[in-house]
Design an enzyme around this catalytic site. Sequence first.
Site, PDB file in Angstrom:
ATOM      1  N   ASN A  90      13.551   4.273   5.052  1.00  0.00           N
ATOM      2  CA  ASN A  90      12.464   3.267   5.406  1.00  0.00           C
ATOM      3  C   ASN A  90      11.393   4.066   6.143  1.00  0.00           C
ATOM      4  O   ASN A  90      11.604   5.057   6.590  1.00  0.00           O
ATOM      5  CB  ASN A  90      13.321   2.184   6.329  1.00  0.00           C
ATOM      6  CG  ASN A  90      12.368   1.167   7.037  1.00  0.00           C
ATOM      7  OD1 ASN A  90      11.514   0.715   6.165  1.00  0.00           O
ATOM      8  ND2 ASN A  90      12.464   1.069   8.175  1.00  0.00           N
ATOM      9  N   ARG A 101      13.562  -7.011   5.774  1.00  0.00           N
ATOM     10  CA  ARG A 101      15.003  -7.823   5.562  1.00  0.00           C
ATOM     11  C   ARG A 101      15.951  -6.512   6.070  1.00  0.00           C
ATOM     12  O   ARG A 101      15.934  -5.494   5.582  1.00  0.00           O
ATOM     13  CB  ARG A 101      15.304  -7.941   4.348  1.00  0.00           C
ATOM     14  CG  ARG A 101      16.196  -9.211   3.926  1.00  0.00           C
ATOM     15  CD  ARG A 101      16.149  -9.934   2.521  1.00  0.00           C
ATOM     16  NE  ARG A 101      15.050 -10.689   2.702  1.00  0.00           N
ATOM     17  CZ  ARG A 101      14.837 -11.970   3.009  1.00  0.00           C
ATOM     18  NH1 ARG A 101      16.216 -12.563   3.349  1.00  0.00           N
ATOM     19  NH2 ARG A 101      13.947 -12.816   3.033  1.00  0.00           N
ATOM     20  N   SER A 157       0.921  -1.133  -0.064  1.00  0.00           N
ATOM     21  CA  SER A 157       0.089  -0.003  -0.125  1.00  0.00           C
ATOM     22  C   SER A 157       0.797   1.170  -0.074  1.00  0.00           C
ATOM     23  O   SER A 157       0.359   2.330  -0.533  1.00  0.00           O
ATOM     24  CB  SER A 157      -0.805  -0.064   1.198  1.00  0.00           C
ATOM     25  OG  SER A 157      -0.386   0.264   2.330  1.00  0.00           O
ATOM     26  N   HIS A 186       8.649   3.219   9.073  1.00  0.00           N
ATOM     27  CA  HIS A 186       8.533   2.092  10.227  1.00  0.00           C
ATOM     28  C   HIS A 186       7.030   2.560  11.040  1.00  0.00           C
ATOM     29  O   HIS A 186       7.235   3.830  11.278  1.00  0.00           O
ATOM     30  CB  HIS A 186       9.732   2.266  10.991  1.00  0.00           C
ATOM     31  CG  HIS A 186       9.445   1.068  12.086  1.00  0.00           C
ATOM     32  ND1 HIS A 186       9.864  -0.206  11.948  1.00  0.00           N
ATOM     33  CD2 HIS A 186       9.121   1.124  13.706  1.00  0.00           C
ATOM     34  CE1 HIS A 186       9.664  -0.800  13.346  1.00  0.00           C
ATOM     35  NE2 HIS A 186       9.175  -0.022  14.149  1.00  0.00           N
TER      36      HIS A 186
HETATM   37  C1  GRF Z   1       4.021  -0.427   6.811  1.00  0.00           C
HETATM   38  O1  GRF Z   1       3.001  -0.287   8.009  1.00  0.00           O
HETATM   39  C2  GRF Z   1       5.455   0.067   7.128  1.00  0.00           C
HETATM   40  O2  GRF Z   1       5.449   1.031   8.176  1.00  0.00           O
HETATM   41  C3  GRF Z   1       6.037  -1.477   7.502  1.00  0.00           C
HETATM   42  O3  GRF Z   1       5.430  -2.188   6.823  1.00  0.00           O
HETATM   43  C4  GRF Z   1       4.323  -2.013   6.309  1.00  0.00           C
HETATM   44  C5  GRF Z   1       4.073  -2.217   5.059  1.00  0.00           C
HETATM   45  O4  GRF Z   1       2.760  -2.093   4.492  1.00  0.00           O
HETATM   46  N1  GRF Z   1       7.599  -1.323   7.472  1.00  0.00           N
HETATM   47  P1  GRF Z   1       2.490  -1.981   2.975  1.00  0.00           P
HETATM   48  O5  GRF Z   1       2.931  -3.276   2.523  1.00  0.00           O
HETATM   49  O6  GRF Z   1       3.072  -0.809   2.148  1.00  0.00           O
HETATM   50  O7  GRF Z   1       0.917  -1.815   2.717  1.00  0.00           O
END
Ligand code: GRF
Length: 188
Positions: A107, A91, A13, A109
């Site tokens: 990244n 990863r 997403s 998070h």
């Molecule tokens: C997100 O919540 C991001 O913060 C974390 O993994 C999730 C990925 O969601 N690192 P998506 O695959 O982009 O929907």
Amino acid sequence: MKKLAVFASGNGSNFQAIFDSIKLGEIQAEISVVICDKTNAGVIERAKSVNIPVVCFVPKEYTTKADFEKEVLTVLQNHKIDYVILAGYMRLIGETLLGAYENRIVNIHPSLLPAFPGKDAVGQAFQAGVKVTGVTVHFVDAGMDTGPIIAQKAIEIEAGDTIEAIADKIHKVEHMLYPKVIKKLVSK
Ligand code: GRF
């Protein structure tokens, strides 16, 4: 035009939000390739449906992380990638990619780092009973969610919020914050 590689392992997403923002002309960049490490990840369909090439790796087929990352690096170099955008990529990045893309890997998070690094940050926040959590975008270093913070946004956890409800709020914030940060990053 800056070239981005989005790394993802799951639903994608955030990939979608970045793609949509680029399409609206908000970010002066293109997503040249999606790198995926899970053959059944939702991001693969999402990328294909908007004609973005996906390169899928099976990391356990490589003897070492360096071997794996050398192949990934070749893909990035072939596409002349400027920035690596981790979006749900489960990863740790090793020294091969870190060395090649110093300060050019970011990244997102789902917590207010340094709180709740690693897996299931939303579940960790729920268990801890905090009333405020949020989203962090940061540069990537060798640690687990430890690199220099670029941007953060808080959300409130209200009485009765389930883990799903919190995750929903987090995703909504992510989909606004990540494109905003990338826009700034690529305009430097
Ligand atoms: C997100 O919540 C991001 O913060 C974390 O993994 C999730 C990925 O969601 N690192 P998506 O695959 O982009 O929907």
